[in-house]
Motif scaffolding. Structure first.
Motif, PDB file in Angstrom:
ATOM      1  N   LYS A   3     -18.300 -36.468  59.403  1.00 53.72           N
ATOM      2  CA  LYS A   3     -18.349 -37.815  58.828  1.00 53.72           C
ATOM      3  C   LYS A   3     -19.510 -37.980  57.860  1.00 53.72           C
ATOM      4  CE  LYS A   3     -14.886 -39.404  61.158  1.00 53.72           C
ATOM      5  NZ  LYS A   3     -13.696 -39.931  60.544  1.00 53.72           N
ATOM      6  N   PHE A   4     -20.661 -37.380  58.200  1.00 48.62           N
ATOM      7  CA  PHE A   4     -21.823 -37.467  57.311  1.00 48.62           C
ATOM      8  C   PHE A   4     -22.816 -36.364  57.658  1.00 48.62           C
ATOM      9  CE2 PHE A   4     -22.676 -40.346  60.859  1.00 48.62           C
ATOM     10  CZ  PHE A   4     -23.918 -39.906  61.294  1.00 48.62           C
ATOM     11  N   LEU A   5     -23.699 -36.096  56.697  1.00 51.27           N
ATOM     12  CA  LEU A   5     -24.786 -35.143  56.874  1.00 51.27           C
ATOM     13  C   LEU A   5     -26.053 -35.782  56.317  1.00 51.27           C
ATOM     14  CD1 LEU A   5     -24.839 -31.396  56.481  1.00 51.27           C
ATOM     15  CD2 LEU A   5     -26.500 -32.676  55.165  1.00 51.27           C
ATOM     16  N   LEU A   6     -27.122 -35.717  57.095  1.00 48.39           N
ATOM     17  CA  LEU A   6     -28.401 -36.292  56.692  1.00 48.39           C
ATOM     18  C   LEU A   6     -29.486 -35.230  56.786  1.00 48.39           C
ATOM     19  CD1 LEU A   6     -28.323 -39.564  58.842  1.00 48.39           C
ATOM     20  CD2 LEU A   6     -27.648 -39.333  56.460  1.00 48.39           C
ATOM     21  N   MET A   7     -30.386 -35.222  55.819  1.00 48.29           N
ATOM     22  CA  MET A   7     -31.603 -34.419  55.897  1.00 48.29           C
ATOM     23  C   MET A   7     -32.753 -35.415  55.889  1.00 48.29           C
ATOM     24  SD  MET A   7     -30.774 -31.284  53.260  1.00 48.29           S
ATOM     25  CE  MET A   7     -32.406 -30.605  53.332  1.00 48.29           C
ATOM     26  N   PHE A  66     -35.355 -32.416  59.657  1.00 48.60           N
ATOM     27  CA  PHE A  66     -34.233 -32.528  60.581  1.00 48.60           C
ATOM     28  C   PHE A  66     -32.952 -32.612  59.762  1.00 48.60           C
ATOM     29  CE2 PHE A  66     -37.542 -33.823  63.421  1.00 48.60           C
ATOM     30  CZ  PHE A  66     -37.077 -33.536  64.696  1.00 48.60           C
ATOM     31  N   ILE A  67     -31.943 -31.883  60.194  1.00 56.40           N
ATOM     32  CA  ILE A  67     -30.627 -31.996  59.584  1.00 56.40           C
ATOM     33  C   ILE A  67     -29.691 -32.513  60.674  1.00 56.40           C
ATOM     34  CG2 ILE A  67     -28.746 -30.816  58.407  1.00 56.40           C
ATOM     35  CD1 ILE A  67     -30.832 -28.757  57.495  1.00 56.40           C
ATOM     36  N   VAL A  68     -29.045 -33.634  60.394  1.00 58.84           N
ATOM     37  CA  VAL A  68     -28.194 -34.309  61.365  1.00 58.84           C
ATOM     38  C   VAL A  68     -26.789 -34.415  60.790  1.00 58.84           C
ATOM     39  CG1 VAL A  68     -27.882 -36.385  62.765  1.00 58.84           C
ATOM     40  CG2 VAL A  68     -30.188 -35.693  62.071  1.00 58.84           C
ATOM     41  N   VAL A  69     -25.799 -34.065  61.603  1.00 54.02           N
ATOM     42  CA  VAL A  69     -24.405 -34.169  61.188  1.00 54.02           C
ATOM     43  C   VAL A  69     -23.678 -35.069  62.177  1.00 54.02           C
ATOM     44  CG1 VAL A  69     -22.269 -32.903  60.741  1.00 54.02           C
ATOM     45  CG2 VAL A  69     -24.453 -31.851  60.201  1.00 54.02           C
ATOM     46  N   GLY A  70     -22.974 -36.064  61.655  1.00 55.10           N
ATOM     47  CA  GLY A  70     -22.124 -36.920  62.474  1.00 55.10           C
ATOM     48  C   GLY A  70     -20.705 -36.400  62.422  1.00 55.10           C
ATOM     49  N   ILE A  71     -20.115 -36.165  63.587  1.00 52.01           N
ATOM     50  CA  ILE A  71     -18.767 -35.590  63.649  1.00 52.01           C
ATOM     51  C   ILE A  71     -17.874 -36.430  64.562  1.00 52.01           C
ATOM     52  CG2 ILE A  71     -19.526 -33.233  63.160  1.00 52.01           C
ATOM     53  CD1 ILE A  71     -19.427 -32.643  66.153  1.00 52.01           C
ATOM     54  N   THR A  72     -16.580 -36.169  64.499  1.00 50.55           N
ATOM     55  CA  THR A  72     -15.620 -36.844  65.371  1.00 50.55           C
ATOM     56  C   THR A  72     -15.625 -36.190  66.744  1.00 50.55           C
ATOM     57  OG1 THR A  72     -13.853 -35.406  64.577  1.00 50.55           O
ATOM     58  CG2 THR A  72     -14.103 -37.537  63.482  1.00 50.55           C
TER      59      THR A  72
END
Length: 137
Positions: A3-7, A66-72
């Motif tokens: 859904k999204f990727l954040l650094m 930090f690398i954050v990924v939002g997934i289903t």
């Protein structure tokens, strides 16, 4: 599906955000702040997978980043965890961590419409090599 990727850095400042589903611009800062706050508050001994609202969050820390990924719910957390490692390896290999144009190119090669499409580093980095060759000539 991704859904999204954040650094983000340790202070919680977003350095890069990429959304693969529509999120209103006004809601993005709140979403990012909540997600980052939740990940930064966790101890190193804790798992890198977090439940957050309708998402599962997968995150990894590299030094102060930090690398954050939002997934289903149906996405495999371990495959995303490995994707993050592959992504950061690709960035480190070419020392382009702070060249955001190139970071976006690498992300676009790896993820398309929220789905992983490429994991081979040679293929991922091919567009960057082509751009470097054009710039040299």
């Amino acid at each position: 599906m991704i859904k999204f990727l954040l650094m983000v850095n340790k202070q919680g400042q977003t350095r890069l955000s990429k959304y693969y589903e529509e999120v209103e611009l006004g809601k993005r800062p709140v979403l990012e702040a909540d997600v980052v706050r939740g990940c930064l508050a966790r101890r190193k001994e804790e798992c890198s997978f977090v439940e957050y609202k309708d998402y599962k969050l997968v995150y990894r820390q590299y030094a102060a980043l930090f690398i954050v990924v939002g997934i289903t719910e149906n996405e495999n957390e371990l495959s995303i965890y490995e994707l993050l490692h592959n992504f950061v390896e690709s960035l480190m290999q070419n020392q382009i961590m702070f060249n955001l144009d190139k970071v976006h190119i690498i992300l676009d090669e790896m993820i398309l419409n929220g789905h992983i499409v490429e994991t081979n580093k040679t293929r991922i980095l091919a567009p960057l090599l082509a751009l470097d060759q054009i710039a040299e000539s």
